[in-house]
Design a protein around this motif. Structure first.
Motif, short mmCIF file in Angstrom:
data_model
loop_
_atom_site.label_atom_id
_atom_site.label_comp_id
_atom_site.label_asym_id
_atom_site.label_seq_id
_atom_site.Cartn_x
_atom_site.Cartn_y
_atom_site.Cartn_z
N ASP A 166 0.87 -1.17 0.00
CA ASP A 166 0.00 0.00 0.00
C ASP A 166 0.91 1.22 0.00
N ARG A 167 1.05 1.85 -1.15
CA ARG A 167 2.03 2.93 -1.28
C ARG A 167 1.65 4.15 -0.44
N LEU A 168 0.38 4.26 -0.02
CA LEU A 168 -0.04 5.40 0.79
C LEU A 168 0.46 5.28 2.23
N GLN A 169 0.88 4.09 2.62
CA GLN A 169 1.33 3.88 4.00
C GLN A 169 2.85 3.95 4.14
N PHE A 170 3.58 4.09 3.02
CA PHE A 170 5.03 4.19 3.08
C PHE A 170 5.48 5.54 2.54
N LYS A 171 6.47 6.11 3.18
CA LYS A 171 7.01 7.39 2.71
C LYS A 171 7.72 7.22 1.37
N GLN A 172 8.40 6.10 1.21
CA GLN A 172 9.16 5.87 -0.01
C GLN A 172 9.24 4.38 -0.30
N ILE A 173 9.06 4.02 -1.56
CA ILE A 173 9.26 2.64 -1.99
C ILE A 173 10.26 2.69 -3.14
N GLU A 174 11.45 2.23 -2.87
CA GLU A 174 12.52 2.26 -3.87
C GLU A 174 13.48 1.11 -3.61
N MET A 175 13.71 0.30 -4.62
CA MET A 175 14.60 -0.84 -4.44
C MET A 175 16.06 -0.38 -4.41
N PRO A 176 16.81 -0.78 -3.38
CA PRO A 176 18.23 -0.44 -3.33
C PRO A 176 18.97 -1.13 -4.47
N ASN A 177 20.04 -0.52 -4.91
CA ASN A 177 20.84 -1.10 -6.00
C ASN A 177 21.88 -2.06 -5.43
N ILE A 178 21.36 -3.08 -4.74
CA ILE A 178 22.20 -4.13 -4.18
C ILE A 178 21.41 -5.43 -4.27
N GLN A 179 22.06 -6.51 -4.60
CA GLN A 179 21.35 -7.78 -4.74
C GLN A 179 21.44 -8.60 -3.46
N PRO A 180 20.39 -9.36 -3.14
CA PRO A 180 19.10 -9.44 -3.83
C PRO A 180 18.26 -8.20 -3.52
N GLU A 181 17.92 -7.46 -4.58
CA GLU A 181 17.30 -6.15 -4.40
C GLU A 181 15.91 -6.22 -3.79
N ASP A 182 15.17 -7.32 -4.05
CA ASP A 182 13.84 -7.43 -3.45
C ASP A 182 13.94 -7.63 -1.94
N SER A 183 14.79 -8.56 -1.51
CA SER A 183 14.98 -8.75 -0.06
C SER A 183 15.51 -7.49 0.60
N ALA A 184 16.37 -6.77 -0.10
CA ALA A 184 16.91 -5.52 0.45
C ALA A 184 15.79 -4.52 0.72
N LEU A 185 14.82 -4.42 -0.21
CA LEU A 185 13.70 -3.51 0.00
C LEU A 185 12.81 -3.97 1.14
N TRP A 186 12.49 -5.27 1.17
CA TRP A 186 11.63 -5.76 2.26
C TRP A 186 12.26 -5.47 3.61
N LEU A 187 13.57 -5.66 3.74
CA LEU A 187 14.26 -5.39 5.00
C LEU A 187 14.18 -3.90 5.36
N LEU A 188 14.35 -3.03 4.38
CA LEU A 188 14.26 -1.60 4.64
C LEU A 188 12.87 -1.22 5.16
N LEU A 189 11.84 -1.80 4.55
CA LEU A 189 10.46 -1.47 4.96
C LEU A 189 10.14 -2.04 6.34
N LEU A 190 10.55 -3.27 6.59
CA LEU A 190 10.23 -3.90 7.88
C LEU A 190 11.06 -3.30 9.00
N ARG A 191 12.23 -2.79 8.67
CA ARG A 191 13.06 -2.14 9.68
C ARG A 191 12.37 -0.89 10.26
N GLN A 192 11.42 -0.34 9.50
CA GLN A 192 10.67 0.83 9.96
C GLN A 192 9.59 0.47 10.97
#
Length: 267
Positions: A166-192
Motif C-alpha cells: 500500500d504505497r499510501l502507507q510508506f514514505k518511499q518505496i525504492e529498491m536499493p541497488n544491491i542484490q538481492p534487491e527485493d529482499s533488500a527492500l523488504w528489510l528496509l520497509l520492515l526495519r521501519q
C-alpha cells in the motif's frame, strides 16, 4: 479481456522489469490480463533487451491500454528498472511480477481484499515452483501469517512475485541497488516497524530459469552476505548468525523437486 466499465476498486500498479524476456513475457502478460480483478495497470520497463522483447510487448500495449512499455536507453539492472516503473505508477497498491513468472487468476482480487480487510501496508502470498518449461515441480513455498524484520533477515521467505504494498502507507518505496534487491527492500520497509502479512494460499508460480542468479547458489549466498554487511551493517558475529539461518532455509527450499511443502522457505 478488457473491462471497459468504470471500476471503483483501487488501482493496482503491476511492476515488471524485462530483459531478453521474449520466451516468457507473453505468458506473464496473459496471466495479468486473465485476472478476475480488472482495475490494474501493468508497467513493463525493458532494460535494453537484445532479443525481440520490445516488439512482443508493443503488440500488447497496442491492444490493451492498461499495459505500458517504458524502453530504457541503457541497461541499468532489475532494481533500477523496477524503480522507473514505481515512479510512473498511479495505483493505490503496487504489486511485483517478473517477466517469467505467473499469477493465478484470482491473485489480485484475493490479495486486495486481504489488504483492505486488515488495512495492511505489506502483504505476500504462498507460491509454487515450476521449471523453465512451465511444468510444476510440486513444491510450494508457504507464506507464514506474519513476518517482521528479525524473521526475514535470517530467512528470505517473501517471494517478490507475491508482494503487494500500500504505497499510501510508506514514505518511499525504492529498491536499493544491491542484490538481492527485493529482499533488500523488504528489510528496509520492515526495519521501519512494519510487519508483512502472509495470505496463506498459492496465488503465484515462480519459474526456475537455468541461468538465473537465484540458481547460482554460491553467487546468491555471497550477495546475501554482502547485503547483511553493507546495507544492514551487521557486525561479523551477527551477520554470520543470520547468514547461517538463511543458508539453512535456502538449502531446505532447494533440496529437490519431489512433492513437498516448504514452510518459511526462502526465495
Amino acid at each position: 479481456m478488457i473491462n471497459n466499465k468504470k471500476d471503483s476498486r483501487p488501482l493496482v500498479s503491476v511492476i515488471t522489469p524485462s530483459y531478453n524476456s521474449s520466451s516468457f513475457i507473453k505468458e506473464t502478460i496473459k496471466s495479468v490480463q486473465d485476472q478476475s480483478y480488472s482495475n490494474w495497470e501493468m508497467i513493463i520497463v525493458d532494460d535494453q533487451s537484445k532479443d525481440d522483447s520490445v516488439h512482443v510487448i508493443k503488440s500488447y500495449t497496442e491492444s490493451d491500454p492498461r499495459i505500458k512499455l517504458i524502453p530504457l536507453s541503457q541497461n541499468v539492472g532489475a532494481a533500477r528498472a523496477r524503480n522507473v516503473a514505481i515512479k510512473e505508477a498511479k495505483g493505490h497498491y503496487i504489486a511485483f511480477l517478473d517477466s517469467d513468472d505467473l499469477w493465478m487468476p484470482t491473485k489480485l482480487e484475493e490479495q486486495v481484499t486481504f489488504m483492505q480487510k486488515g488495512n495492511l501496508a505489506f502483504s505476500f502470498t504462498s507460491y509454487s515452483l515450476m521449471d523453465e518449461e512451465g511444468n510444476p515441480l510440486d513444491i510450494e513455498v508457504k507464506a507464514p501469517k506474519t513476518v517482521d524484520y528479525y524473521n526475514l533477515i535470517g530467512n528470505t521467505t517473501i517471494g517478490c512475485l507475491t508482494v503487494m504494498l500500500d504505497r499510501l502507507q510508506f514514505k518511499q518505496i525504492e529498491m536499493p541497488n544491491i542484490q538481492p534487491e527485493d529482499s533488500a527492500l523488504w528489510l528496509l520497509l520492515l526495519r521501519q516497524g512494519y510487519q508483512a502479512h502472509g495470505l496463506q494460499k498459492v496465488l503465484s508460480k515462480y519459474r526456475i530459469v537455468s541461468n538465473s542468479t537465484s540458481r547460482n547458489k554460491l553467487k546468491a549466498a555471497y550477495r546475501y552476505w554482502k547485503l547483511l554487511r553493507s546495507q544492514e551493517k551487521l557486525n561479523f558475529v551477527k551477520a554470520n548468525y543470520y547468514f547461517s539461518k538463511y543458508a539453512y532455509h535456502a538449502y531446505n527450499k532447494n533440496r529437490g523437486s519431489r512433492p513437498t511443502s516448504i514452510q518459511n522457505g526462502g526465495k
